[in-house]
Design a protein around this motif. Structure first.
Motif, PDB file in Angstrom:
ATOM      1  N   ASN A  80       0.826  -1.206   0.000  1.00 27.84           N
ATOM      2  CA  ASN A  80       0.000   0.000   0.000  1.00 27.84           C
ATOM      3  C   ASN A  80       0.859   1.255   0.000  1.00 27.84           C
ATOM      4  O   ASN A  80       0.590   2.207  -0.751  1.00 27.84           O
ATOM      5  N   SER A  81       1.894   1.259   0.828  1.00 32.64           N
ATOM      6  CA  SER A  81       2.793   2.413   0.867  1.00 32.64           C
ATOM      7  C   SER A  81       3.496   2.605  -0.471  1.00 32.64           C
ATOM      8  O   SER A  81       3.661   3.735  -0.943  1.00 32.64           O
ATOM      9  N   ALA A  82       3.921   1.491  -1.079  1.00 35.23           N
ATOM     10  CA  ALA A  82       4.616   1.582  -2.367  1.00 35.23           C
ATOM     11  C   ALA A  82       3.692   2.116  -3.455  1.00 35.23           C
ATOM     12  O   ALA A  82       4.098   2.948  -4.276  1.00 35.23           O
ATOM     13  N   ILE A  83       2.444   1.657  -3.468  1.00 31.24           N
ATOM     14  CA  ILE A  83       1.491   2.122  -4.480  1.00 31.24           C
ATOM     15  C   ILE A  83       1.265   3.623  -4.348  1.00 31.24           C
ATOM     16  O   ILE A  83       1.310   4.374  -5.337  1.00 31.24           O
ATOM     17  N   VAL A  84       1.039   4.077  -3.125  1.00 29.61           N
ATOM     18  CA  VAL A  84       0.781   5.504  -2.897  1.00 29.61           C
ATOM     19  C   VAL A  84       2.018   6.335  -3.230  1.00 29.61           C
ATOM     20  O   VAL A  84       1.932   7.359  -3.926  1.00 29.61           O
ATOM     21  N   ALA A  85       3.194   5.909  -2.755  1.00 28.01           N
ATOM     22  CA  ALA A  85       4.410   6.693  -2.947  1.00 28.01           C
ATOM     23  C   ALA A  85       4.819   6.767  -4.417  1.00 28.01           C
ATOM     24  O   ALA A  85       5.111   7.847  -4.939  1.00 28.01           O
ATOM     25  N   VAL A  86       4.833   5.623  -5.096  1.00 28.68           N
ATOM     26  CA  VAL A  86       5.255   5.603  -6.502  1.00 28.68           C
ATOM     27  C   VAL A  86       4.278   6.381  -7.375  1.00 28.68           C
ATOM     28  O   VAL A  86       4.683   7.152  -8.258  1.00 28.68           O
ATOM     29  N   SER A  87       2.983   6.208  -7.133  1.00 23.45           N
ATOM     30  CA  SER A  87       1.976   6.931  -7.917  1.00 23.45           C
ATOM     31  C   SER A  87       2.079   8.433  -7.689  1.00 23.45           C
ATOM     32  O   SER A  87       2.013   9.223  -8.638  1.00 23.45           O
ATOM     33  N   ALA A  88       2.241   8.835  -6.435  1.00 21.04           N
ATOM     34  CA  ALA A  88       2.349  10.261  -6.120  1.00 21.04           C
ATOM     35  C   ALA A  88       3.604  10.867  -6.734  1.00 21.04           C
ATOM     36  O   ALA A  88       3.584  11.998  -7.239  1.00 21.04           O
ATOM     37  N   VAL A  89       4.708  10.125  -6.704  1.00 16.85           N
ATOM     38  CA  VAL A  89       5.954  10.631  -7.284  1.00 16.85           C
ATOM     39  C   VAL A  89       5.825  10.777  -8.799  1.00 16.85           C
ATOM     40  O   VAL A  89       6.243  11.788  -9.383  1.00 16.85           O
ATOM     41  N   ALA A  90       5.248   9.777  -9.448  1.00 19.03           N
ATOM     42  CA  ALA A  90       5.109   9.825 -10.908  1.00 19.03           C
ATOM     43  C   ALA A  90       4.209  10.974 -11.344  1.00 19.03           C
ATOM     44  O   ALA A  90       4.565  11.766 -12.232  1.00 19.03           O
ATOM     45  N   LEU A  91       3.037  11.089 -10.729  1.00 21.33           N
ATOM     46  CA  LEU A  91       2.115  12.175 -11.093  1.00 21.33           C
ATOM     47  C   LEU A  91       2.684  13.533 -10.713  1.00 21.33           C
ATOM     48  O   LEU A  91       2.604  14.492 -11.485  1.00 21.33           O
ATOM     49  N   GLY A  92       3.262  13.616  -9.526  1.00 22.11           N
ATOM     50  CA  GLY A  92       3.823  14.887  -9.079  1.00 22.11           C
ATOM     51  C   GLY A  92       4.976  15.350  -9.952  1.00 22.11           C
ATOM     52  O   GLY A  92       5.098  16.544 -10.251  1.00 22.11           O
ATOM     53  N   ALA A  93       5.830  14.414 -10.377  1.00 18.60           N
ATOM     54  CA  ALA A  93       6.953  14.786 -11.243  1.00 18.60           C
ATOM     55  C   ALA A  93       6.460  15.313 -12.583  1.00 18.60           C
ATOM     56  O   ALA A  93       6.991  16.296 -13.117  1.00 18.60           O
ATOM     57  N   ALA A  94       5.439  14.670 -13.150  1.00 13.48           N
ATOM     58  CA  ALA A  94       4.898  15.120 -14.442  1.00 13.48           C
ATOM     59  C   ALA A  94       4.287  16.512 -14.331  1.00 13.48           C
ATOM     60  O   ALA A  94       4.584  17.406 -15.133  1.00 13.48           O
ATOM     61  N   PHE A  95       3.440  16.719 -13.336  1.00 12.15           N
ATOM     62  CA  PHE A  95       2.808  18.028 -13.156  1.00 12.15           C
ATOM     63  C   PHE A  95       3.833  19.105 -12.811  1.00 12.15           C
ATOM     64  O   PHE A  95       3.754  20.236 -13.296  1.00 12.15           O
ATOM     65  N   ALA A  96       4.789  18.759 -11.948  1.00 14.52           N
ATOM     66  CA  ALA A  96       5.790  19.741 -11.532  1.00 14.52           C
ATOM     67  C   ALA A  96       6.666  20.174 -12.702  1.00 14.52           C
ATOM     68  O   ALA A  96       6.988  21.362 -12.841  1.00 14.52           O
ATOM     69  N   LEU A  97       7.047  19.226 -13.556  1.00 15.16           N
ATOM     70  CA  LEU A  97       7.894  19.571 -14.692  1.00 15.16           C
ATOM     71  C   LEU A  97       7.163  20.489 -15.672  1.00 15.16           C
ATOM     72  O   LEU A  97       7.721  21.476 -16.168  1.00 15.16           O
ATOM     73  N   LEU A  98       5.894  20.182 -15.940  1.00 12.39           N
ATOM     74  CA  LEU A  98       5.120  21.031 -16.850  1.00 12.39           C
ATOM     75  C   LEU A  98       4.915  22.425 -16.259  1.00 12.39           C
ATOM     76  O   LEU A  98       5.058  23.444 -16.954  1.00 12.39           O
ATOM     77  N   ALA A  99       4.571  22.483 -14.971  1.00 17.40           N
ATOM     78  CA  ALA A  99       4.351  23.778 -14.335  1.00 17.40           C
ATOM     79  C   ALA A  99       5.644  24.581 -14.245  1.00 17.40           C
ATOM     80  O   ALA A  99       5.654  25.805 -14.490  1.00 17.40           O
ATOM     81  N   ALA A 100       6.750  23.913 -13.909  1.00  9.63           N
ATOM     82  CA  ALA A 100       8.034  24.614 -13.808  1.00  9.63           C
ATOM     83  C   ALA A 100       8.483  25.143 -15.165  1.00  9.63           C
ATOM     84  O   ALA A 100       9.043  26.240 -15.264  1.00  9.63           O
ATOM     85  N   THR A 101       8.232  24.380 -16.216  1.00 15.09           N
ATOM     86  CA  THR A 101       8.579  24.841 -17.562  1.00 15.09           C
ATOM     87  C   THR A 101       7.759  26.061 -17.946  1.00 15.09           C
ATOM     88  O   THR A 101       8.284  27.027 -18.517  1.00 15.09           O
ATOM     89  N   ALA A 102       6.480  26.058 -17.614  1.00 12.67           N
ATOM     90  CA  ALA A 102       5.629  27.204 -17.930  1.00 12.67           C
ATOM     91  C   ALA A 102       6.075  28.449 -17.176  1.00 12.67           C
ATOM     92  O   ALA A 102       6.143  29.549 -17.735  1.00 12.67           O
ATOM     93  N   VAL A 103       6.412  28.282 -15.894  1.00 13.29           N
ATOM     94  CA  VAL A 103       6.821  29.430 -15.087  1.00 13.29           C
ATOM     95  C   VAL A 103       8.179  29.962 -15.528  1.00 13.29           C
ATOM     96  O   VAL A 103       8.411  31.181 -15.551  1.00 13.29           O
ATOM     97  N   ALA A 104       9.100  29.071 -15.894  1.00 10.43           N
ATOM     98  CA  ALA A 104      10.452  29.495 -16.247  1.00 10.43           C
ATOM     99  C   ALA A 104      10.566  30.020 -17.675  1.00 10.43           C
ATOM    100  O   ALA A 104      11.405  30.880 -17.954  1.00 10.43           O
ATOM    101  N   ARG A 105       9.717  29.534 -18.577  1.00 12.40           N
ATOM    102  CA  ARG A 105       9.879  29.868 -19.981  1.00 12.40           C
ATOM    103  C   ARG A 105       8.903  30.936 -20.486  1.00 12.40           C
ATOM    104  O   ARG A 105       9.173  31.609 -21.467  1.00 12.40           O
ATOM    105  N   PHE A 106       7.779  31.108 -19.831  1.00 10.30           N
ATOM    106  CA  PHE A 106       6.762  32.030 -20.331  1.00 10.30           C
ATOM    107  C   PHE A 106       6.552  33.179 -19.352  1.00 10.30           C
ATOM    108  O   PHE A 106       6.692  33.005 -18.132  1.00 10.30           O
ATOM    109  N   ARG A 107       6.226  34.326 -19.891  1.00  9.30           N
ATOM    110  CA  ARG A 107       5.898  35.491 -19.086  1.00  9.30           C
ATOM    111  C   ARG A 107       4.402  35.733 -19.169  1.00  9.30           C
ATOM    112  O   ARG A 107       3.856  35.914 -20.255  1.00  9.30           O
TER     113      ARG A 107
END
Length: 284
Positions: A80-107
């Protein structure tokens, strides 16, 4: 000349000594946890200081494996811990990368306000949001479901991940992407083949933070899950504590088992983590 050299050596020795003290202070709880997991009960409950189990005993670890916790196998809680942790990391990394790219590259409007808001969100204690998030999860039909924990943990770790990844994306020269566009690459191809490999160390560093935070999270896992079979490892540890006694050997054995996946994950990505932290510190 000699006095200056002596002062440098003394200063270096003082720093090394301070580093050793901090290291021992941080490692001692881990050492005591592992040591207690292998001690017989008579050595755990003695007032005598016993630094190492003599002789080592596997009774606590064997009992955790064979009897489980609260009627469920220890592997169920780890899964259960592995499912929650791995899923949260995968989704969080995808969203964070897209959001960080938008903030860093666009005004865009309120860009600075958005970044400040990320810091403000990090200042709010997670426990202060517990009631409101519990209500939201229940209305969405995700109460007593692991997916509810995944969504909550993504939200808790996302602000820090976006803020940290923004530095890595901003450190990549725009000319690199423009050169790819001139060569005929699409925006998606440029993002995936050019930008993503360059910010991968930062993504690994933020993923480790997200993984450890999610793996050790207790309050939301206890509040949002009612079925004992869906509990995560931090919640399962509470069953070793009774009203009149505490199974310290069982707690330490289960805690040692809970630490192993984190160590394995860290060892697999430690090189990228070090390079990522260094790059984030010197580039801006």
């Amino acid at each position: 000349m000699n006095d200056g050299l002596t002062r440098k050596r003394l200063g270096r020795a003082a720093l090394n000594g301070a580093g050793i003290v901090v290291f021992l202070f941080a490692v001692f709880p881990v050492y005591w946890m592992i040591s207690t997991a292998f001690k017989p009960n008579d050595q755990i409950f003695t007032t005598e200081f016993i630094p190492f189990p003599s002789p080592p005993s596997l009774d606590h670890i064997s009992r955790v494996f064979t009897k489980g916790v609260a009627g469920h196998s220890i592997w169920q809680y780890l899964l259960n811990s592995a499912i929650v942790a791995v899923s949260a990391v995968a989704l969080g990394a995808a969203f964070a990368l897209l959001a960080a790219t938008a903030v860093a590259r666009f005004r865009f409007r309120f860009r600075t306000s958005f970044l400040i808001l990320l810091l403000i969100v990090q200042m709010v204690p997670a426990e202060a949001l517990l009631i409101s998030l519990f209500t939201m999860v229940k209305r969405l039909g995700m109460y007593d479901q692991l997916i509810g924990l995944v969504v909550i943990n993504v939200g808790l770790t996302l602000p820090f991940s976006v803020w940290m990844l923004r530095t890595f994306v901003a450190a990549v020269p725009k000319e690199v992407e423009e050169a790819a566009w001139i060569d005929g690459a699409s925006r998606f191809s440029t993002f995936w083949r050019v930008l993503f490999p360059l910010v991968a160390p930062g993504l690994v560093a933020t993923s480790i933070f997200s993984f450890i935070t999610t793996w050790n999270e207790f309050a939301y896992a206890l509040t949002l899950i009612n079925d004992q079979g869906k509990y995560t490892m931090p919640v399962a540890l509470q069953f070793f504590v009774g009203q009149r006694s505490t199974d310290w050997g069982g707690i330490m054995a289960a805690s040692t088992l809970m630490t192993i996946p984190v160590l394995i994950f860290f060892l697999l990505v430690q090189r990228r983590m070090v390079s990522g932290l260094v790059a984030g510190a010197v580039k801006g």
